[in-house]
Design an enzyme around this catalytic site. Structure first.
Site, PDB file in Angstrom:
ATOM      1  N   ASP A  35       0.853  -1.187   0.000  1.00  0.00           N
ATOM      2  CA  ASP A  35       0.000   0.000   0.000  1.00  0.00           C
ATOM      3  C   ASP A  35       0.891   1.240   0.000  1.00  0.00           C
ATOM      4  OD1 ASP A  35      -3.221   0.525   1.017  1.00  0.00           O
ATOM      5  OD2 ASP A  35      -1.805   2.206   1.059  1.00  0.00           O
ATOM      6  N   ASN A  91     -12.829  -2.954   2.655  1.00  0.00           N
ATOM      7  CA  ASN A  91     -13.725  -1.807   2.815  1.00  0.00           C
ATOM      8  C   ASN A  91     -14.811  -1.889   1.753  1.00  0.00           C
ATOM      9  OD1 ASN A  91     -12.407  -0.598   5.005  1.00  0.00           O
ATOM     10  ND2 ASN A  91     -10.903   0.355   3.657  1.00  0.00           N
ATOM     11  N   GLN A  98     -13.897   3.360   1.680  1.00  0.00           N
ATOM     12  CA  GLN A  98     -13.454   2.790   0.397  1.00  0.00           C
ATOM     13  C   GLN A  98     -13.230   3.921  -0.597  1.00  0.00           C
ATOM     14  OE1 GLN A  98     -16.033  -0.150  -1.469  1.00  0.00           O
ATOM     15  NE2 GLN A  98     -14.484  -0.680  -2.997  1.00  0.00           N
ATOM     16  N   VAL A 100     -11.154   3.115  -3.619  1.00  0.00           N
ATOM     17  CA  VAL A 100     -10.891   2.492  -4.920  1.00  0.00           C
ATOM     18  C   VAL A 100     -11.944   1.405  -5.122  1.00  0.00           C
ATOM     19  CG1 VAL A 100      -9.228   1.233  -6.352  1.00  0.00           C
ATOM     20  CG2 VAL A 100      -8.408   2.941  -4.691  1.00  0.00           C
ATOM     21  N   HIS A 104     -10.426  -5.149  -3.483  1.00  0.00           N
ATOM     22  CA  HIS A 104      -9.081  -5.409  -2.977  1.00  0.00           C
ATOM     23  C   HIS A 104      -9.152  -5.756  -1.498  1.00  0.00           C
ATOM     24  CE1 HIS A 104     -10.036  -1.160  -2.490  1.00  0.00           C
ATOM     25  NE2 HIS A 104      -9.327  -1.184  -1.375  1.00  0.00           N
ATOM     26  N   HIS A 106      -7.083  -5.611   2.044  1.00  0.00           N
ATOM     27  CA  HIS A 106      -5.945  -5.084   2.802  1.00  0.00           C
ATOM     28  C   HIS A 106      -5.435  -6.209   3.697  1.00  0.00           C
ATOM     29  CE1 HIS A 106      -6.801  -0.658   2.214  1.00  0.00           C
ATOM     30  NE2 HIS A 106      -8.001  -1.146   1.944  1.00  0.00           N
TER      31      HIS A 106
HETATM   32  P1  5GP Z   1      -9.689   1.547   0.194  1.00  0.00           P
HETATM   33  O1  5GP Z   1      -9.732   2.771   1.067  1.00  0.00           O
HETATM   34  O2  5GP Z   1     -10.391   1.770  -1.126  1.00  0.00           O
HETATM   35  O3  5GP Z   1     -10.125   0.313   0.906  1.00  0.00           O
HETATM   36  O4  5GP Z   1      -8.151   1.299  -0.084  1.00  0.00           O
HETATM   37  C1  5GP Z   1      -7.450   1.837  -1.144  1.00  0.00           C
HETATM   38  C2  5GP Z   1      -5.996   1.745  -0.762  1.00  0.00           C
HETATM   39  O5  5GP Z   1      -5.231   1.922  -1.921  1.00  0.00           O
HETATM   40  C3  5GP Z   1      -5.547   2.807   0.238  1.00  0.00           C
HETATM   41  O6  5GP Z   1      -5.024   2.182   1.415  1.00  0.00           O
HETATM   42  C4  5GP Z   1      -4.481   3.602  -0.513  1.00  0.00           C
HETATM   43  O7  5GP Z   1      -3.398   3.990   0.303  1.00  0.00           O
HETATM   44  C5  5GP Z   1      -4.070   2.631  -1.608  1.00  0.00           C
HETATM   45  N1  5GP Z   1      -3.632   3.273  -2.833  1.00  0.00           N
HETATM   46  C6  5GP Z   1      -4.274   4.274  -3.499  1.00  0.00           C
HETATM   47  N2  5GP Z   1      -3.589   4.610  -4.607  1.00  0.00           N
HETATM   48  C7  5GP Z   1      -2.511   3.794  -4.652  1.00  0.00           C
HETATM   49  C8  5GP Z   1      -1.424   3.661  -5.566  1.00  0.00           C
HETATM   50  O8  5GP Z   1      -1.318   4.360  -6.583  1.00  0.00           O
HETATM   51  N3  5GP Z   1      -0.488   2.719  -5.289  1.00  0.00           N
HETATM   52  C9  5GP Z   1      -0.567   1.914  -4.186  1.00  0.00           C
HETATM   53  N4  5GP Z   1       0.410   1.034  -3.997  1.00  0.00           N
HETATM   54  N5  5GP Z   1      -1.584   2.008  -3.292  1.00  0.00           N
HETATM   55  C10 5GP Z   1      -2.541   2.940  -3.525  1.00  0.00           C
END
Ligand code: 5GP
Length: 120
Positions: A35, A91, A98, A100, A104, A106
């Site tokens: 991440d 998430n 969330q 993205v 996915h 974590h």
């Molecule tokens: P969400 O909040 O949607 O469950 O998690 C998305 C995760 O993707 C976040 O923890 C964020 O830090 C990670 N993330 C967002 N953009 C990028 C990226 O460009 N590269 C990587 N490696 N992680 C990302």
């Protein structure tokens, strides 16, 4: 394309190598990388390559075998990096953070704050 927007998701860009990532594991169906903003000593994302599913509920309904594979990869990476113990978070929805909408997991390990969900 994912089911929420017609734009390519940030994770599809990583799959296609449009943008860089620290990829730690990959096969035909799944990619895993660190991440970019880690919230635990070990914080990996395990991501189905398909952008067809926005969240874990959609994935479970649409391709349960792929969801099982995501969990197996999480365990494999935790075995390598966190002594086999880890927190697995999906998430689901903006209200819980969330950002993205390309499903996915974590995978978080190491010393996590007791009583937190690892995000504080
Ligand atoms: P969400 O909040 O949607 O469950 O998690 C998305 C995760 O993707 C976040 O923890 C964020 O830090 C990670 N993330 C967002 N953009 C990028 C990226 O460009 N590269 C990587 N490696 N992680 C990302």
């Amino acid at each position: 394309m994912d089911s929420v927007s017609s734009q390519k998701s940030i994770f599809s860009m990583i799959v296609d190598r449009d943008i860089p990532a620290d990829v730690v594991w990959e096969n035909e169906r799944i990619i895993a990388f660190t991440d970019i903003a880690p919230k635990a000593p070990v914080h990996l994302l395990v991501v189905p390559k398909t952008a067809q599913y926005a969240n874990v509920t959609e994935l479970a309904a649409g391709d349960p075998a792929l969801l099982a594979e995501v969990v197996a990869v999480a365990q494999l990476l935790a075995d390598e990096r966190t002594g086999g113990e880890y927190r697995l978070i999906f998430n689901t929805g903006e209200a819980v953070g969330q950002t993205v909408f390309h499903v996915h997991a974590h995978v978080m390990g190491g010393q996590l704050t007791e009583g937190s969900l690892g995000f504080e």
